[in-house]
Design a protein around this motif. Structure first.
Motif, mmCIF file in Angstrom:
data_model
loop_
_atom_site.group_PDB
_atom_site.id
_atom_site.type_symbol
_atom_site.label_atom_id
_atom_site.label_comp_id
_atom_site.label_asym_id
_atom_site.label_seq_id
_atom_site.Cartn_x
_atom_site.Cartn_y
_atom_site.Cartn_z
ATOM 1 N N LYS A 1 23.706 -2.166 6.095
ATOM 2 C CA LYS A 1 23.589 -0.929 5.323
ATOM 3 C C LYS A 1 23.399 -1.202 3.837
ATOM 4 O O LYS A 1 22.683 -0.474 3.153
ATOM 5 N N TYR A 2 23.983 -2.271 3.341
ATOM 6 C CA TYR A 2 23.803 -2.605 1.924
ATOM 7 C C TYR A 2 22.321 -2.833 1.622
ATOM 8 O O TYR A 2 21.821 -2.411 0.578
ATOM 9 N N TYR A 3 21.629 -3.489 2.540
ATOM 10 C CA TYR A 3 20.208 -3.736 2.360
ATOM 11 C C TYR A 3 19.392 -2.467 2.578
ATOM 12 O O TYR A 3 18.444 -2.200 1.833
ATOM 13 N N SER A 4 19.757 -1.668 3.574
ATOM 14 C CA SER A 4 19.059 -0.406 3.831
ATOM 15 C C SER A 4 19.171 0.525 2.630
ATOM 16 O O SER A 4 18.188 1.157 2.231
ATOM 17 N N ASP A 5 20.361 0.614 2.062
ATOM 18 C CA ASP A 5 20.559 1.461 0.893
ATOM 19 C C ASP A 5 19.721 0.975 -0.281
ATOM 20 O O ASP A 5 19.165 1.777 -1.039
ATOM 21 N N CYS B 1 14.849 1.678 -3.731
ATOM 22 C CA CYS B 1 13.547 1.217 -4.231
ATOM 23 C C CYS B 1 12.476 2.262 -3.988
ATOM 24 O O CYS B 1 11.639 2.513 -4.842
ATOM 25 N N LYS B 2 12.506 2.849 -2.806
ATOM 26 C CA LYS B 2 11.502 3.858 -2.486
ATOM 27 C C LYS B 2 11.671 5.084 -3.369
ATOM 28 O O LYS B 2 10.698 5.643 -3.843
ATOM 29 N N GLU B 3 12.909 5.497 -3.604
ATOM 30 C CA GLU B 3 13.155 6.668 -4.451
ATOM 31 C C GLU B 3 12.705 6.401 -5.877
ATOM 32 O O GLU B 3 12.098 7.242 -6.510
ATOM 33 N N THR B 4 12.978 5.196 -6.370
ATOM 34 C CA THR B 4 12.568 4.826 -7.719
ATOM 35 C C THR B 4 11.054 4.809 -7.819
ATOM 36 O O THR B 4 10.482 5.292 -8.783
ATOM 37 N N SER B 5 10.407 4.279 -6.806
ATOM 38 C CA SER B 5 8.948 4.201 -6.776
ATOM 39 C C SER B 5 8.336 5.597 -6.777
ATOM 40 O O SER B 5 7.342 5.852 -7.463
ATOM 41 N N GLU B 6 8.929 6.508 -6.035
ATOM 42 C CA GLU B 6 8.402 7.877 -5.954
ATOM 43 C C GLU B 6 8.550 8.607 -7.260
ATOM 44 O O GLU B 6 7.691 9.393 -7.657
ATOM 45 N N THR B 7 9.628 8.360 -8.013
ATOM 46 C CA THR B 7 9.826 9.047 -9.286
ATOM 47 C C THR B 7 8.949 8.454 -10.393
ATOM 48 O O THR B 7 8.700 9.107 -11.374
ATOM 49 N N GLU B 8 8.492 7.206 -10.193
ATOM 50 C CA GLU B 8 7.644 6.563 -11.192
ATOM 51 C C GLU B 8 6.187 6.967 -11.041
ATOM 52 O O GLU B 8 5.392 6.744 -11.927
ATOM 53 N N GLU B 9 5.818 7.552 -9.921
ATOM 54 C CA GLU B 9 4.412 7.915 -9.673
ATOM 55 C C GLU B 9 4.004 9.138 -10.419
ATOM 56 O O GLU B 9 4.596 9.957 -10.867
ATOM 57 N N THR C 1 0.794 -1.216 0.000
ATOM 58 C CA THR C 1 0.000 0.000 0.000
ATOM 59 C C THR C 1 0.832 1.274 0.000
ATOM 60 O O THR C 1 0.313 2.341 -0.212
ATOM 61 N N ASP C 2 2.136 1.163 0.246
ATOM 62 C CA ASP C 2 2.962 2.378 0.297
ATOM 63 C C ASP C 2 3.492 2.784 -1.072
ATOM 64 O O ASP C 2 4.247 3.735 -1.181
ATOM 65 N N GLY C 3 3.134 2.054 -2.118
ATOM 66 C CA GLY C 3 3.566 2.424 -3.457
ATOM 67 C C GLY C 3 4.908 1.845 -3.856
ATOM 68 O O GLY C 3 5.360 2.043 -4.966
ATOM 69 N N THR C 4 5.559 1.127 -2.977
ATOM 70 C CA THR C 4 6.847 0.548 -3.310
ATOM 71 C C THR C 4 6.656 -0.576 -4.304
ATOM 72 O O THR C 4 5.829 -1.458 -4.108
ATOM 73 N N ASN C 5 7.407 -0.545 -5.365
ATOM 74 C CA ASN C 5 7.308 -1.568 -6.406
ATOM 75 C C ASN C 5 8.363 -2.636 -6.167
ATOM 76 O O ASN C 5 9.534 -2.412 -6.420
ATOM 77 N N ILE C 6 7.946 -3.792 -5.661
ATOM 78 C CA ILE C 6 8.896 -4.877 -5.413
ATOM 79 C C ILE C 6 8.772 -5.968 -6.467
ATOM 80 O O ILE C 6 9.323 -7.037 -6.322
ATOM 81 N N THR C 7 8.019 -5.674 -7.532
ATOM 82 C CA THR C 7 7.863 -6.672 -8.588
ATOM 83 C C THR C 7 9.075 -6.691 -9.512
ATOM 84 O O THR C 7 9.264 -7.638 -10.252
#
Length: 89
Positions: A72-76, A81-89, A2-8
């Motif tokens: 940190k590798y996973y956090s980054d 992913c979140k930044e990419t998702s936000e720019t795709e909206e 529901t947060d818009g994150t694209n994990i597909t």
């Protein structure tokens, strides 16, 4: 989600074993040193270095022993992913 994150999308390949191996090498340490710290056989360290993922408790121990925040590798990646998702909206 529901947060818009694209994990597909294909997730980034974070081969944590290779990152652990690089940290050991960069510090001029031997796998035998790490094995002694973890009270295990040296062959277990080579096994860890071949893995794409490791248990979080083990990753925590490795982060502390090698003074590297492997999480940190996973956090980054998650931030990316979140930044990419936000720019795709």
């Amino acid at each position: 989600m529901t947060d818009g994150t694209n994990i597909t999308k294909e997730p980034a390949k974070i081969h944590i074993g290779k990152l652990i191996e690089a940290a050991i090498r960069d510090q001029g340490r031997a796998p035998a040193w790490l094995a002694a710290k973890l009270c295990c056989d040296r062959s277990n360290i080579y096994n860890i270095m071949r893995r794409e993922s490791v248990d979080t408790q083990l990753l925590l121990k490795l982060s502390i022993l090698l003074d590297v925040d492997f999480f940190k590798y996973y956090s980054d990646y998650i931030k990316g992913c979140k930044e990419t998702s936000e720019t795709e909206e």
